[in-house]
Motif scaffolding. Structure first.
Motif, PDB file in Angstrom:
ATOM      1  N   SER A  95      -5.510 -55.015 -19.162  1.00  0.00           N
ATOM      2  CA  SER A  95      -5.161 -53.688 -19.679  1.00  0.00           C
ATOM      3  C   SER A  95      -4.761 -53.766 -21.143  1.00  0.00           C
ATOM      4  O   SER A  95      -5.064 -52.859 -21.934  1.00  0.00           O
ATOM      5  CB  SER A  95      -4.037 -53.067 -18.844  1.00  0.00           C
ATOM      6  OG  SER A  95      -2.883 -53.896 -18.827  1.00  0.00           O
ATOM      7  N   LEU A 105      -6.777 -44.300 -20.609  1.00  0.00           N
ATOM      8  CA  LEU A 105      -6.654 -44.028 -19.182  1.00  0.00           C
ATOM      9  C   LEU A 105      -5.607 -42.952 -18.995  1.00  0.00           C
ATOM     10  O   LEU A 105      -4.479 -43.080 -19.491  1.00  0.00           O
ATOM     11  CB  LEU A 105      -6.252 -45.291 -18.424  1.00  0.00           C
ATOM     12  CG  LEU A 105      -6.180 -45.214 -16.900  1.00  0.00           C
ATOM     13  CD1 LEU A 105      -7.560 -44.901 -16.321  1.00  0.00           C
ATOM     14  CD2 LEU A 105      -5.643 -46.511 -16.315  1.00  0.00           C
ATOM     15  N   ASP A 106      -5.972 -41.871 -18.325  1.00  0.00           N
ATOM     16  CA  ASP A 106      -5.053 -40.760 -18.103  1.00  0.00           C
ATOM     17  C   ASP A 106      -4.352 -40.946 -16.764  1.00  0.00           C
ATOM     18  O   ASP A 106      -4.970 -40.853 -15.703  1.00  0.00           O
ATOM     19  CB  ASP A 106      -5.819 -39.434 -18.122  1.00  0.00           C
ATOM     20  CG  ASP A 106      -4.888 -38.227 -18.023  1.00  0.00           C
ATOM     21  OD1 ASP A 106      -3.657 -38.425 -17.972  1.00  0.00           O
ATOM     22  OD2 ASP A 106      -5.389 -37.090 -18.006  1.00  0.00           O
ATOM     23  N   LEU A 107      -3.052 -41.217 -16.831  1.00  0.00           N
ATOM     24  CA  LEU A 107      -2.242 -41.379 -15.618  1.00  0.00           C
ATOM     25  C   LEU A 107      -1.137 -40.330 -15.593  1.00  0.00           C
ATOM     26  O   LEU A 107       0.020 -40.623 -15.326  1.00  0.00           O
ATOM     27  CB  LEU A 107      -1.645 -42.791 -15.578  1.00  0.00           C
ATOM     28  CG  LEU A 107      -2.653 -43.951 -15.522  1.00  0.00           C
ATOM     29  CD1 LEU A 107      -1.940 -45.274 -15.682  1.00  0.00           C
ATOM     30  CD2 LEU A 107      -3.434 -43.909 -14.211  1.00  0.00           C
ATOM     31  N   GLY A 108      -1.518 -39.086 -15.870  1.00  0.00           N
ATOM     32  CA  GLY A 108      -0.524 -38.011 -15.925  1.00  0.00           C
ATOM     33  C   GLY A 108       0.319 -38.151 -17.177  1.00  0.00           C
ATOM     34  O   GLY A 108      -0.205 -38.125 -18.290  1.00  0.00           O
ATOM     35  N   TRP A 110       1.628 -40.757 -18.266  1.00  0.00           N
ATOM     36  CA  TRP A 110       1.481 -42.104 -18.803  1.00  0.00           C
ATOM     37  C   TRP A 110       0.033 -42.380 -19.183  1.00  0.00           C
ATOM     38  O   TRP A 110      -0.880 -41.646 -18.834  1.00  0.00           O
ATOM     39  CB  TRP A 110       1.972 -43.143 -17.796  1.00  0.00           C
ATOM     40  CG  TRP A 110       3.417 -42.970 -17.461  1.00  0.00           C
ATOM     41  CD1 TRP A 110       4.492 -43.277 -18.235  1.00  0.00           C
ATOM     42  CD2 TRP A 110       3.960 -42.414 -16.257  1.00  0.00           C
ATOM     43  NE1 TRP A 110       5.664 -42.957 -17.602  1.00  0.00           N
ATOM     44  CE2 TRP A 110       5.369 -42.418 -16.380  1.00  0.00           C
ATOM     45  CE3 TRP A 110       3.396 -41.900 -15.087  1.00  0.00           C
ATOM     46  CZ2 TRP A 110       6.210 -41.944 -15.380  1.00  0.00           C
ATOM     47  CZ3 TRP A 110       4.233 -41.427 -14.086  1.00  0.00           C
ATOM     48  CH2 TRP A 110       5.614 -41.451 -14.252  1.00  0.00           C
ATOM     49  N   GLY A 111      -0.173 -43.467 -19.890  1.00  0.00           N
ATOM     50  CA  GLY A 111      -1.503 -43.861 -20.302  1.00  0.00           C
ATOM     51  C   GLY A 111      -1.724 -45.338 -20.078  1.00  0.00           C
ATOM     52  O   GLY A 111      -0.931 -46.026 -19.419  1.00  0.00           O
ATOM     53  N   LEU A 112      -2.800 -45.865 -20.660  1.00  0.00           N
ATOM     54  CA  LEU A 112      -3.175 -47.258 -20.447  1.00  0.00           C
ATOM     55  C   LEU A 112      -2.115 -48.213 -20.984  1.00  0.00           C
ATOM     56  O   LEU A 112      -1.816 -49.237 -20.353  1.00  0.00           O
ATOM     57  CB  LEU A 112      -4.523 -47.530 -21.115  1.00  0.00           C
ATOM     58  CG  LEU A 112      -5.094 -48.942 -20.971  1.00  0.00           C
ATOM     59  CD1 LEU A 112      -5.281 -49.306 -19.497  1.00  0.00           C
ATOM     60  CD2 LEU A 112      -6.420 -49.058 -21.719  1.00  0.00           C
ATOM     61  N   ASN A 114       1.084 -47.675 -21.215  1.00  0.00           N
ATOM     62  CA  ASN A 114       2.201 -47.669 -20.273  1.00  0.00           C
ATOM     63  C   ASN A 114       1.898 -48.524 -19.050  1.00  0.00           C
ATOM     64  O   ASN A 114       2.777 -49.223 -18.526  1.00  0.00           O
ATOM     65  CB  ASN A 114       2.517 -46.240 -19.832  1.00  0.00           C
ATOM     66  CG  ASN A 114       2.876 -45.339 -20.984  1.00  0.00           C
ATOM     67  OD1 ASN A 114       2.069 -44.508 -21.383  1.00  0.00           O
ATOM     68  ND2 ASN A 114       4.067 -45.492 -21.537  1.00  0.00           N
ATOM     69  N   LEU A 115       0.652 -48.469 -18.585  1.00  0.00           N
ATOM     70  CA  LEU A 115       0.246 -49.304 -17.448  1.00  0.00           C
ATOM     71  C   LEU A 115       0.382 -50.778 -17.811  1.00  0.00           C
ATOM     72  O   LEU A 115       0.881 -51.583 -17.003  1.00  0.00           O
ATOM     73  CB  LEU A 115      -1.199 -48.978 -17.057  1.00  0.00           C
ATOM     74  CG  LEU A 115      -1.794 -49.837 -15.927  1.00  0.00           C
ATOM     75  CD1 LEU A 115      -1.047 -49.606 -14.621  1.00  0.00           C
ATOM     76  CD2 LEU A 115      -3.286 -49.530 -15.749  1.00  0.00           C
ATOM     77  N   SER A 246       4.294 -44.818 -26.044  1.00  0.00           N
ATOM     78  CA  SER A 246       3.167 -44.462 -25.173  1.00  0.00           C
ATOM     79  C   SER A 246       1.831 -44.803 -25.819  1.00  0.00           C
ATOM     80  O   SER A 246       0.791 -44.693 -25.169  1.00  0.00           O
ATOM     81  CB  SER A 246       3.199 -42.966 -24.844  1.00  0.00           C
ATOM     82  OG  SER A 246       4.325 -42.648 -24.053  1.00  0.00           O
TER      83      SER A 246
END
Length: 353
Positions: A95, A105-108, A110-112, A114-115, A246
């Motif tokens: 990542s 990457l859209d995680l609400g 958060w994004g990539l 943050n992952l 972020s």
């Protein structure tokens, strides 16, 4: 022709110890990077990236050695833990590399990036559990003197060269990653008023505030406490860059009241050393008093009144600090003699009050 003996795989216990040191280094520099927004701290991000590549090489060596053992993961909890650690570590590294090359990457909320941070932090407890069952300190006999030194020097040099090559590759391919700031953040919404992203640290999200009932207090170790209404706030201006953990940055002209002006009006006591900026949610962050004199409390951005999501009626503008330190919905400026260390916990729990 036989290859040099120093190119052969290192001793297994030496690899394990190297992984422990490498992961500790990468996690430490990763955490430090969250607090680093000034160009003078660019070395933190550089060494974090190089360290990540070195760890990737060590993980590859480790997996090559134990790949047959992983087939028994279904029968052994210890082997299953080892397999999970390998997967999470690989995902954290992948990542990070994907972000560097411009992936999103859209995680609400958060994004990539943050992952990547979350996976990196998850490696720590998994590694501790793995070491409890598997780790054995290498003995002096496990080190091969000059041969071991050559191996690890080559590994670090290769990591540094690969990190340098990714910059050239990004530029040649004109990826989104080529426009990153030294922190890894990409530009978004500069000079567009409230058009930059709305983010909150953890769960900090209060109801909209009414300017008629809101007020700003300046208190603590001061000669004269102040209580100001929204209309009392001056309209000084300062250009500053907001760099969010972020993964984005945005540069704007901010208007509001200079903290230096507030401190001069309140009169800090002679032994006052810190200034704490406190949100209506209980979220807060402190700055040394001399640094606090250089910051702004903003009511507007690029001439637009701040939106609620961006901290209306008042947010901290602290150049050189990361976004989570730019406190939103400020209602109190407290001058103190010592730093409020509880703020490090407050930023994680304020949204759950």
């Amino acid at each position: 022709m036989d290859r040099p003996t120093w190119l052969s795989a290192p001793n297994a216990r030496v690899v394990d110890a190297s992984l422990l040191i490498g992961v500790a280094f990468v996690v430490t520099t990763g955490v430090v990077s969250l607090y680093s927004g000034r160009p003078s701290r660019a070395w933190v991000f550089l060494t974090h990236g190089v360290g990540g590549l070195v760890v990737a090489a060590l993980v590859t060596l480790k997996l090559a050695r134990v790949r047959r053992r992983l087939r028994g993961a279904a029968e052994s909890a210890v082997v299953a833990l080892s397999a999970l650690l390998a997967v999470v570590t690989a995902a954290a590294l992948t990542s990070g590399v994907a972000w560097v090359f411009g992936a999103s990457l859209d995680l609400g909320p958060w994004g990539l990036l943050n992952l990547h941070i979350g996976l990196g932090l998850l490696v720590v407890p998994l590694l501790v559990a793995h070491l409890y069952w598997r780790f054995g300190l290498p003995s002096s006999a496990d080190f091969e003197g000059r041969r071991t030194a050559l191996r690890y020097t080559a590994l670090v040099v290769a990591g540094a060269a690969t990190y340098r090559l990714q910059s050239a590759a990004n530029a040649a391919l004109e990826t989104a990653g080529s426009q990153r700031r030294f922190t890894g953040s990409r530009e978004e919404g500069s000079d567009d008023g409230n058009g930059f992203p709305v983010t909150s640290w953890v769960a900090d999200s209060p109801a909209p505030l009414d300017r008629e009932t809101w007020s700003l207090s300046v208190d603590g170790a001061v000669a004269d406490s102040l209580d100001l209404d929204y209309d009392d706030l001056a309209r000084d201006e300062r250009r500053a860059l907001l760099d969010c953990t972020s993964g984005w940055y945005s540069e704007h002209d901010w208007q509001g009241i200079a903290v230096d002006e507030l401190l001069d009006a309140a009169g800090p006591e002679a032994d006052a050393e810190w200034v704490s900026f406190r949100s209506v949610t209980g979220y807060r962050w402190s700055l040394p008093i001399e640094e606090a004199r250089e910051v702004l409390l903003a009511t507007h951005v690029d001439g637009e009144e701040l939106s609620h999501g961006h901290g209306f009626p008042l947010r901290l503008v602290a150049p050189g600090r990361r976004g989570f330190q730019w406190v939103k919905w400020v209602e109190e400026v407290r001058v103190t003699r010592r730093r409020d260390h509880s703020e490090r916990l407050a930023i994680f729990v304020s949204g759950f009050r």
